[in-house]
Scaffold this motif. Structure first.
Motif: not given
Length: 452
Positions: A14-34
């Motif tokens: 449960a303590s990983d939520i912020v860190e895992v969300a930040r990691l995945q947001a930075s590596v998934q669908l990057q062409p769509a966000t530039g």
């Protein structure tokens, strides 16, 4: 779970939520966000790890950098049950596979999948499913064994979609009450969840693969996700005389191409489709026009991610055919998979009036084999046995089936005659064996909306 001195592979917390969300947001669908973090991915991770009725932080696996203590790679395994003709099959859908760029090249994906597969072998989850990078997951033991869609895309100017349909209230997108048979459509509410779960319960006995949801999961799909969650969908119900008779699930926004994506549709009674399908298409047209923002993003089409044999597709307007997406499946225990399918195999042979003339049928998967035992010609059990050194010539082997072909047969992606054209090393011993396997493994429609 494992530690090589530099990286530790462990379950999520449960303590990983912020860190895992930040990691995945930075590596998934990057062409769509530039190259910027994707807010929809971050919201999806947060929803899965905090509040989802059937997912917990422990369903994630992460790689932790020993030097910094930071999470640098991860994935999620979303457990669910698929159903066909009353059979329940545990399946885990793999999602959110990603590694931070500085840590790529260290086989973290391979290690994460190895840990995941080990977990499911211990827990008795025989099948894993993944969408994603073409071919990549074949290297990890996955095989293209199920078609995710293939239905035609219907242009927004098709008469059934383009008709002007008034709403019953500004905030409720419902089709007119003078539709055929008195059917109407409206957005679902949490008050509909028991009815939706009951429809799914009826689908479990049908002739198509489905992924039923109970009332708690339907409640979550209707009102439990964050608005930004990229996996959020909109649920509508079709109603007749005040009773929910079916549902329709579509995107919460238009795609980049201006398409309204449809991921699921069902009716309580098969006979209702003739009346319900026009109402559903009219509703989709109304919603698509609501979501449009011309000229930046006009509503261009309805795109069903459905099997071409789905009733909504067959009874809908013609469109432009699409090639199906590939859903990749894996099993680490092919004999165990056949054992799970035993009631289905028995019923299919019974329905065809077939009785196996020997006490045993041996199916070899080139390394491992399954021993099918019969009493009075009817299937009674399936157990794992060692495979033959040369199954194509071993007199005790009734059929040699490559593991990938077995997955395609087991899930009805191909019938035996179709698989024989594709897999030269699929070898029934004789005509009788081929006849039995043809009856055991027909093509099966897909009505799956896997849980995300």
């Amino acid at each position: 779970m494992s530690d090589d001195g530099r990286y530790t592979i462990r379950s999520g917390r449960a303590s990983d939520i912020v860190e895992v969300a930040r990691l995945q947001a930075s590596v998934q669908l990057q062409p769509a966000t530039g190259g910027s973090p994707h807010p929809g991915i971050a919201a999806w991770v947060e929803d899965l790890m905090d509040g989802h009725p059937s997912v917990t932080p422990g369903d994630f696996l992460v790689a932790e950098d020993a030097a910094t203590g930071r999470v640098v790679a991860g994935l999620a395994g979303l457990r669910q049950d698929w159903s066909l003709a009353g059979l329940r099959l545990p399946v885990a859908q793999v999602e959110l596979v990603g590694t931070a760029p500085p840590h790529r090249g260290n086989r973290l994906t391979e290690r994460l999948f190895a840990a995941l597969h080990q977990r499911y072998a211990a827990d008795g989850v025989p099948v894993q499913m993944i969408e994603g990078i073409p071919y990549f997951y074949r290297r990890l033991g996955y095989e293209y064994a199920l078609a995710g869609d293939g239905a035609a895309t219907v242009t927004a100017v098709a008469p059934e979609v383009a008709a002007t349909v008034p709403a019953t209230a500004p905030e409720v997108a419902a089709v007119a009450h003078d539709q055929p048979g008195g059917w109407t459509a409206r957005p679902a509410t949490v008050a509909d969840t028991d009815a939706l779960a009951a429809i799914d319960g009826r689908l479990t006995g049908g002739d198509a693969w489905s992924c039923p949801r109970d009332a708690a999961v339907w409640r979550y799909e209707i009102g439990g996700r964050r608005d930004a969650d990229i996996a959020r969908r909109t649920v509508a119900v079709v109603v007749r005389d005040g009773r929910v008779g079916g549902y329709l699930v579509h995107g919460a926004r238009l795609s980049a191409a201006g398409e309204l994506i449809v991921v699921a549709a069902a009716c309580r009674e098969p006979a209702d489709w003739v009346r319900a399908a026009p109402v559903m298409y009219a509703h989709l047209g109304h919603v698509g026009r609501q979501h449009a923002a011309p000229p930046e993003r006009p509503f261009t089409a309805v795109r069903p991610l459905l099997d071409p044999r789905h009733p909504l597709v067959r009874l809908g307007p013609p469109g432009t055919p699409r090639r199906p997406r590939g859903w990749y499946l894996r099993t680490g225990d092919p004999a165990g998979l056949l054992a799970r399918l035993r009631p289905l195999l028995r019923d299919r042979w019974d329905a065809a009036g077939l009785r196996w003339p020997e006490p045993v049928m041996t199916i070899d998967m080139y390394g491992r084999a399954a021993r099918l035992e019969f009493r009075g010609g009817r299937l009674t059990s399936v157990t794992a046995v060692p495979g033959a050194v040369s199954p194509s010539t071993d007199p005790r082997t009734h059929a040699a089936i490559p593991p990938g072909a077995l997955l395609q047969l087991a899930f009805g992606h191909r019938s035996l005659p179709e698989a024989l054209e594709t897999w030269p090393d699929l070898l029934p011993r004789d005509h009788l064996t081929g006849h039995f396997l043809t009856a055991a493994f027909p093509r099966v429609p897909v009505a799956l909306w896997p849980r995300t």
